[in-house]
Design an enzyme around this catalytic site. Structure first.
Site, PDB file in Angstrom:
ATOM      1  CD  GLU A  93      -3.047  -0.648   2.632  1.00 55.23           C
ATOM      2  OE1 GLU A  93      -3.879  -1.236   2.215  1.00 55.23           O
ATOM      3  OE2 GLU A  93      -2.569   0.060   3.290  1.00 55.23           O
ATOM      4  CG  LEU A  94       4.884   3.316   2.474  1.00 61.39           C
ATOM      5  CD1 LEU A  94       3.913   4.504   2.950  1.00 61.39           C
ATOM      6  CD2 LEU A  94       5.685   2.703   3.450  1.00 61.39           C
TER       7      LEU A  94
END
Length: 635
Positions: A93-94
């Site tokens: 996600e990051l």
């Protein structure tokens, strides 16, 4: 784990169309139970709803729906706890979040929730142990991507949980920061407008939104096609949540010529009230009704395309008509109109830079910020021909989208000689609104005086009536039809010059004061069928093989003051026959004749009115016999 927080649009909350989305990346039930639950409470009643993605099935790769959620979000909040790096899902996600930050300028906020920023940056301590465990059996590419993402996110200044004595106060500040950043971000509908954020920041500083004691009127001016309306609509989208009611009212179709009629004034106020209150069929009996209904409401009203002072007198004569903190934004091409109403807080939308011009064109033509391989020179040529007017660039780019290189070249040839209908229809409105005398000056500047010194033009145009030319020039400046640059030159945009030429073509031939059509000019000079209406001739001899001038051609043009004969392109030689007995008009002020074929001007030439003489590449050996005074000679 992640959450999506979305702010529903004030205009469509019933249909759940969300204007703002905030993506929150976190890991661990402790974060959910404390931080996120309290954050949810802070947003209650503020129009922000939180959506949980807990039910999304985890897999090796991020799901398309989660990627879409990140892409559509205005803000991503990364909550970095000790257990964050124990989830490969969160690390993926990051990586995706930071890709969007770099590619789409998405805002990223950080919260260091019980972990040191340095541990995140260097992957050390408990955070580093969790990270190393997650990296087991991962590829070098994945580990490298994750390390870079953690290093980059740790360098984003954020809130450190350890520095707060009270978690609730920290969450309140984060909620306030999110709200402020959302309110500082225009809708995605306007994200392709180059330079929009700079315009919005400058206008917001004028609006002084923190000053809520009384209403305020602010003006936005600039030429047609510069982007005033788009900027104003983005401003409405950006600020609508800060006001009780908002209204965007376009006055381009308003019949302001009859606004001295009381009934028409009532109808105009009824229209405004209907749009502000979102109620059809509002009827009022007197002009005081508008103040009565709006004086207790904090409203944002944008009046677009205001072109007559009377419109402002009817719709926004006094700030006391509106509630404390209200803002009225007046959009006009005429800066003088704002001055007449005492509106001193004004923002003038200027032309974009050369870099921005190319980006505007490319976003319309290629859906990207720069031209692809093979189109660099073509894009630069179109940019040069089209000038730096955003409207023109957008229309041009859209028409070229998907076209091949040979089609671009065809468009370039067309643009060199013709005005695009879409642009002409928009820009000619500014011309049509001018007084007849202003139209005449506008046409003369477009044809003869663009990039001429202001003082020189004043001397050219001055006549026996002692007209105040500076006053007339100021009118054109205030209506954004010309500019006077710091060196004193008059500058008119290329597209406005095209508007002028189209206006001349639309005139009846016997009424024309300026002749620009080469074939028409050839007939006038050969057959002596000119009229006393003609004050200027601009004769481009490109494409003309032979020109014959009769002895009495200029006798039929007694009021001719500006004569310009030139060749815009080199397309071979041409022959011009000038009889020795030919007489120039006595009132001639400008004589520009490139490649003049005779060795001297006629012996009857009278230069007493002459201001400028330009005879480049001519056959002249001497101008005239004897001494002539008062001539400014430009070689």
């Amino acid at each position: 784990m992640s959450l999506i927080m979305a702010s529903p649009s004030s205009s469509s909350s019933k249909s759940r169309n969300y204007r703002f989305k905030v993506f929150t990346s976190f890991h661990g039930p402790d974060v959910r139970k404390t931080f996120l639950s309290h954050l949810r409470d802070q947003f209650q009643g503020n129009g922000i709803t939180m959506f949980d993605d807990e039910k999304i099935k985890r897999g090796r790769d991020l799901s398309p729906s989660l990627k879409r959620a990140i892409r559509e979000s205005k803000i991503s909040i990364v909550i970095l706890s000790k257990k964050y790096a124990s989830s490969g899902w969160c690390l993926d996600e990051l990586v995706e979040i930071l890709k969007r930050k770099n590619a789409m300028k998405q805002i990223v906020m950080t919260v260091f929730y019980g972990v040191e920023p340095s541990d995140v940056r260097k992957q050390t301590g408990d955070f580093g142990m969790a990270f190393n465990k997650t990296c087991a059996n991962k590829t070098d590419k994945e580990r490298k991507e994750w390390r870079k993402a953690l290093t980059d996110v740790s360098n984003i200044a954020g809130e450190d949980f350890k520095k707060w004595d009270n978690e609730a106060n920290m969450i309140k500040k984060i909620a306030r920061d999110v709200s402020d950043k959302l309110n500082d971000t225009p809708s995605k509908d306007f994200e392709d407008m180059v330079g929009l954020e700079v315009h919005l920041k400058k206008i917001q500083s004028l609006l002084r939104l923190d000053y809520k004691d009384e209403a305020m009127i602010v003006g936005i001016s600039g030429p047609a096609g510069i982007g005033k309306t788009t900027i104003a609509r983005a401003l409405m989208s950006l600020l609508s949540d800060r006001f009780q009611l908002t209204c965007f009212m376009n006055l381009s179709g308003s019949n302001h010529s009859g606004l001295h009629d009381y009934g028409l004034q009532l109808r105009l106020q009824e229209q405004l009230l209907s749009e502000v209150l979102n109620q059809d069929g509002i009827r009022i009996r007197n002009l005081g009704e508008l103040q009565k209904r709006l004086s207790d409401l904090r409203v944002l009203i944008i009046l677009d395309d205001v072109n007559d002072v009377k419109q402002l007198e009817v719709l926004a004569n006094k700030t006391t008509w509106f509630g404390h903190g209200s803002r009225i934004v007046v959009i006009t091409e005429n800066k003088d109109l704002l001055q007449q109403r005492g509106i001193n807080n004004t923002y003038h939308v200027g032309f974009p830079s050369s870099k921005e011009v190319l980006e505007i064109l490319c976003k319309s033509a290629f859906k990207q910020s720069s031209p692809p391989h093979g189109f660099v020179e073509l894009a630069e040529s179109i940019r040069h021909l089209c000038g730096n007017l955003p409207l023109g660039l957008c229309v041009m780019g859209s028409s070229l989208f998907g076209k091949k290189q040979d089609e671009w070249e065809c468009v370039m040839r067309r643009l060199e000689t013709n005005s695009w209908r879409e642009l002409d229809d928009v820009l000619r409105v500014s011309y049509d609104r001018l007084h007849e005398n202003d139209q005449i000056l506008f046409l003369h500047i477009a044809v003869f005086f663009n990039y001429k010194d202001c003082d020189l033009v004043e001397a050219m145009v001055a006549d026996d009536r002692n007209l105040d030319i500076k006053y007339w020039l100021k009118i054109l400046v205030n209506k954004s039809l010309i500019e006077i640059n710091p060196t004193g030159e008059i500058v008119m945009h290329k597209l406005l010059q095209q508007v002028a030429r189209q206006a001349i073509h639309r005139q009846e031939p016997w009424k024309r004061q300026i002749l620009i059509n080469a074939d028409e000019i050839c007939d006038v000079l050969r057959y002596e069928n000119g009229t006393s209406n003609v004050s200027g001739i601009s004769f481009d001899t490109s494409g003309i093989s032979e020109v014959s001038i009769s002895v009495g051609a200029f006798k039929r043009l007694p009021n001719l003051q500006f004569l310009r004969v030139y060749k815009s392109r080199s397309d071979g030689n041409y022959r011009m026959h000038i009889p020795e007995e030919m007489e120039f008009p006595r009132r001639l002020r400008l004589l520009q004749w490139e490649a003049y074929p005779s060795k001297s001007l006629p012996p009857t030439f009278h230069p007493e009115y002459l201001v400028e003489l330009k005879m480049r590449e001519s056959q002249l050996e001497h101008l005239w016999c004897g001494t002539q005074v008062g001539v400014v000679l430009y070689k």
